[in-house]
Design a protein around this motif. Sequence first.
Motif, PDB file in Angstrom:
ATOM      1  N   ALA A  85      14.094  59.127  15.764  1.00  0.00           N
ATOM      2  CA  ALA A  85      14.166  58.359  16.992  1.00  0.00           C
ATOM      3  C   ALA A  85      15.629  58.153  17.384  1.00  0.00           C
ATOM      4  CB  ALA A  85      13.482  57.016  16.798  1.00  0.00           C
ATOM      5  N   THR A  86      16.470  57.892  16.396  1.00  0.00           N
ATOM      6  CA  THR A  86      17.826  57.447  16.696  1.00  0.00           C
ATOM      7  C   THR A  86      18.673  57.495  15.438  1.00  0.00           C
ATOM      8  OG1 THR A  86      19.111  55.483  17.314  1.00  0.00           O
ATOM      9  CG2 THR A  86      17.003  55.087  16.285  1.00  0.00           C
ATOM     10  N   ARG A  87      19.992  57.415  15.583  1.00  0.00           N
ATOM     11  CA  ARG A  87      20.893  57.426  14.435  1.00  0.00           C
ATOM     12  C   ARG A  87      21.251  56.003  14.010  1.00  0.00           C
ATOM     13  NH1 ARG A  87      25.913  60.595  15.740  1.00  0.00           N
ATOM     14  NH2 ARG A  87      26.190  60.363  13.499  1.00  0.00           N
ATOM     15  N   THR A  88      20.848  55.019  14.820  1.00  0.00           N
ATOM     16  CA  THR A  88      21.135  53.618  14.501  1.00  0.00           C
ATOM     17  C   THR A  88      19.822  52.849  14.554  1.00  0.00           C
ATOM     18  OG1 THR A  88      23.402  53.710  15.342  1.00  0.00           O
ATOM     19  CG2 THR A  88      22.353  51.541  15.309  1.00  0.00           C
ATOM     20  N   PHE A  89      19.453  52.280  13.432  1.00  0.00           N
ATOM     21  CA  PHE A  89      18.166  51.572  13.404  1.00  0.00           C
ATOM     22  C   PHE A  89      18.131  50.564  12.255  1.00  0.00           C
ATOM     23  CE2 PHE A  89      17.783  55.503  10.928  1.00  0.00           C
ATOM     24  CZ  PHE A  89      17.251  55.062   9.728  1.00  0.00           C
ATOM     25  N   LEU A  90      17.149  49.686  12.331  1.00  0.00           N
ATOM     26  CA  LEU A  90      16.850  48.789  11.223  1.00  0.00           C
ATOM     27  C   LEU A  90      15.559  49.294  10.589  1.00  0.00           C
ATOM     28  CD1 LEU A  90      17.763  46.026   9.906  1.00  0.00           C
ATOM     29  CD2 LEU A  90      15.960  44.998  11.298  1.00  0.00           C
ATOM     30  N   ALA A 188      11.645  37.410  12.348  1.00  0.00           N
ATOM     31  CA  ALA A 188      12.780  37.821  11.507  1.00  0.00           C
ATOM     32  C   ALA A 188      13.512  39.016  12.108  1.00  0.00           C
ATOM     33  CB  ALA A 188      12.284  38.149  10.090  1.00  0.00           C
ATOM     34  N   ILE A 189      12.758  39.956  12.665  1.00  0.00           N
ATOM     35  CA  ILE A 189      13.394  41.122  13.296  1.00  0.00           C
ATOM     36  C   ILE A 189      14.174  40.679  14.540  1.00  0.00           C
ATOM     37  CG2 ILE A 189      12.965  43.321  14.476  1.00  0.00           C
ATOM     38  CD1 ILE A 189      10.596  43.769  12.567  1.00  0.00           C
ATOM     39  N   SER A 190      13.627  39.718  15.290  1.00  0.00           N
ATOM     40  CA  SER A 190      14.353  39.192  16.461  1.00  0.00           C
ATOM     41  C   SER A 190      15.698  38.618  16.045  1.00  0.00           C
ATOM     42  CB  SER A 190      13.540  38.096  17.159  1.00  0.00           C
ATOM     43  OG  SER A 190      12.339  38.599  17.665  1.00  0.00           O
ATOM     44  N   ASN A 191      15.708  37.831  14.961  1.00  0.00           N
ATOM     45  CA  ASN A 191      16.963  37.284  14.456  1.00  0.00           C
ATOM     46  C   ASN A 191      17.939  38.414  14.152  1.00  0.00           C
ATOM     47  OD1 ASN A 191      16.063  34.662  14.583  1.00  0.00           O
ATOM     48  ND2 ASN A 191      15.684  34.449  12.378  1.00  0.00           N
ATOM     49  N   ALA A 192      17.437  39.453  13.485  1.00  0.00           N
ATOM     50  CA  ALA A 192      18.301  40.579  13.118  1.00  0.00           C
ATOM     51  C   ALA A 192      18.839  41.288  14.357  1.00  0.00           C
ATOM     52  CB  ALA A 192      17.536  41.553  12.221  1.00  0.00           C
ATOM     53  N   VAL A 193      17.974  41.509  15.341  1.00  0.00           N
ATOM     54  CA  VAL A 193      18.407  42.225  16.556  1.00  0.00           C
ATOM     55  C   VAL A 193      19.429  41.388  17.324  1.00  0.00           C
ATOM     56  CG1 VAL A 193      17.646  43.161  18.776  1.00  0.00           C
ATOM     57  CG2 VAL A 193      16.281  43.574  16.717  1.00  0.00           C
ATOM     58  N   VAL A 198      20.458  46.226  17.430  1.00  0.00           N
ATOM     59  CA  VAL A 198      19.860  47.558  17.290  1.00  0.00           C
ATOM     60  C   VAL A 198      18.700  47.642  18.279  1.00  0.00           C
ATOM     61  CG1 VAL A 198      20.413  48.019  14.868  1.00  0.00           C
ATOM     62  CG2 VAL A 198      18.356  46.713  15.411  1.00  0.00           C
ATOM     63  N   ASP A 199      18.334  48.858  18.701  1.00  0.00           N
ATOM     64  CA  ASP A 199      17.195  48.954  19.616  1.00  0.00           C
ATOM     65  C   ASP A 199      16.064  49.805  19.055  1.00  0.00           C
ATOM     66  OD1 ASP A 199      18.435  51.340  19.932  1.00  0.00           O
ATOM     67  OD2 ASP A 199      19.015  51.039  22.012  1.00  0.00           O
ATOM     68  N   CYS A 200      16.147  50.054  17.740  1.00  0.00           N
ATOM     69  CA  CYS A 200      15.035  50.766  17.101  1.00  0.00           C
ATOM     70  C   CYS A 200      14.763  50.162  15.727  1.00  0.00           C
ATOM     71  CB  CYS A 200      15.358  52.246  16.971  1.00  0.00           C
ATOM     72  SG  CYS A 200      14.025  53.187  16.205  1.00  0.00           S
TER      73      CYS A 200
END
Lengths: 255, 255
Positions: A85-90, A188-193, A198-200
């Motif tokens: 999908a992308t090179r930058t992700f969580l 938790a993912i919202s906090n991380a974003v 990150v957008d993926c």
Amino acid sequence: MGRLARDLIARTEALGMRVAGARLALPGLVDARSSSLRIAPNLGWSDVEPVPLVGLPGAVRVTIANEADLAGLAQVWGTPPAVRATRTFLYVSGDVGVGAALVVDDALFPGRHGWSGEIGHVVVDPSGARCRCGATGCLERYAGKEALAGAVGLGLDVPDDVLTERLRQGDQAARAVLDRAGQALGLAISNAVNLVDVDCVLLGGVYARITELLRPAVHAELMSRVLAAPWAPVEVQAAPVGEHPALTGGALAVL
Amino acid sequence: MGRLARDLIARTEALGMRVAGARLALPGLVDARSSSLRIAPNLGWSDVEPVPLVGLPGAVRVTIANEADLAGLAQVWGTPPAVRATRTFLYVSGDVGVGAALVVDDALFPGRHGWSGEIGHVVVDPSGARCRCGATGCLERYAGKEALAGAVGLGLDVPDDVLTERLRQGDQAARAVLDRAGQALGLAISNAVNLVDVDCVLLGGVYARITELLRPAVHAELMSRVLAAPWAPVEVQAAPVGEHPALTGGALAVL
């Protein structure tokens, strides 16, 4: 595990192949430089040096790493660029513990000591239940395998496919646990974003099999909590390397 | 603000100096490439192009940036290496909004769109009060200037030194608001440390003046919630560039 590994090495060498090395994937805080595991709350281990315990032949170089980090790197190394999908992700992995890896431009973001990605201990509800780490209301308590399995009457040792099949059946209890886990995960993912932009997000472990069941609740949290969501929607996908990603990442890491 | 800036440019040029450029520090999501502010919940602004509104002479190049990012960079650029605690830190700034900058090896970690560091919208209590961003229980509602000032009977326009003096007086209301803010701040910082593994946090804005009053509650949360805390204690310090850090960072950024 040492015996399994020794057997495998012996069989590999009997076939005329050379073993390049071994990497041990561990949950918790891994100090790669000193080859020690600082803490793994779900194993009840702290300050362990696991390499000598495995007892591999001296010619095989063994190093240790965090399992979510290796599984995150498997998503980079184990998939062709066209599939990714992308090179930058969580990468967020659901198992007994919930771990994560932040991958930026195809490289792991390790943090100061290599201990980034402990999303399982992000607080979902400060007045919530006590976690094995000692704190209260950690994500693991709501979206770890124990919470998922327990809520549908299964034990912690249930195979992932049996657990996810039960969750898929969609009775009221299963829907409730999926909603609660998805909401906690989304928070938790919202906090991380909000923190790292990150957008993926790639979901691995148990989550990879039930991504479409978790997505509605995760997505609702992201849309309401991520400040940037209207301009940069966050994509939530099942991780492309879904089967044994830590093993895949570990194997690729020694090559 | 445009008039102030034009006056300053005219006076500077009258002294025979050349203006190298200008940088506008803004709260919220700044898209530097398109020179637009996506959203600033506390200003009630969205999708604004602020540069033409300031109306500076065409010869002066004006760019925009997030104010917490500039203030974070001021801690790098504005302090000699001997004074600096570390090259990797989280800068957390308290004002009407609460912002942050993640600095890794003296460089800003921008994230995918330059929107990292939105710690003000990390969830402290999902069932908490509604935030200007639309979500519930965001850190800003517990530790933003409005919460600090309101709880001791002051308005939002109170100067920082008056507010912090009132909080220092230490009556019961002041202690309660400091405890609550410190706890909320400690929880949000714990989440960040678990995710990105930093061991130094610099507190800026209003927080820089009351760091020692906030530290006990912040420290208690960090010790109980950061998985790595026993091996890598997190240092919490007042930011070394405490006065007008966004201005300092903005000025240094154009040089």
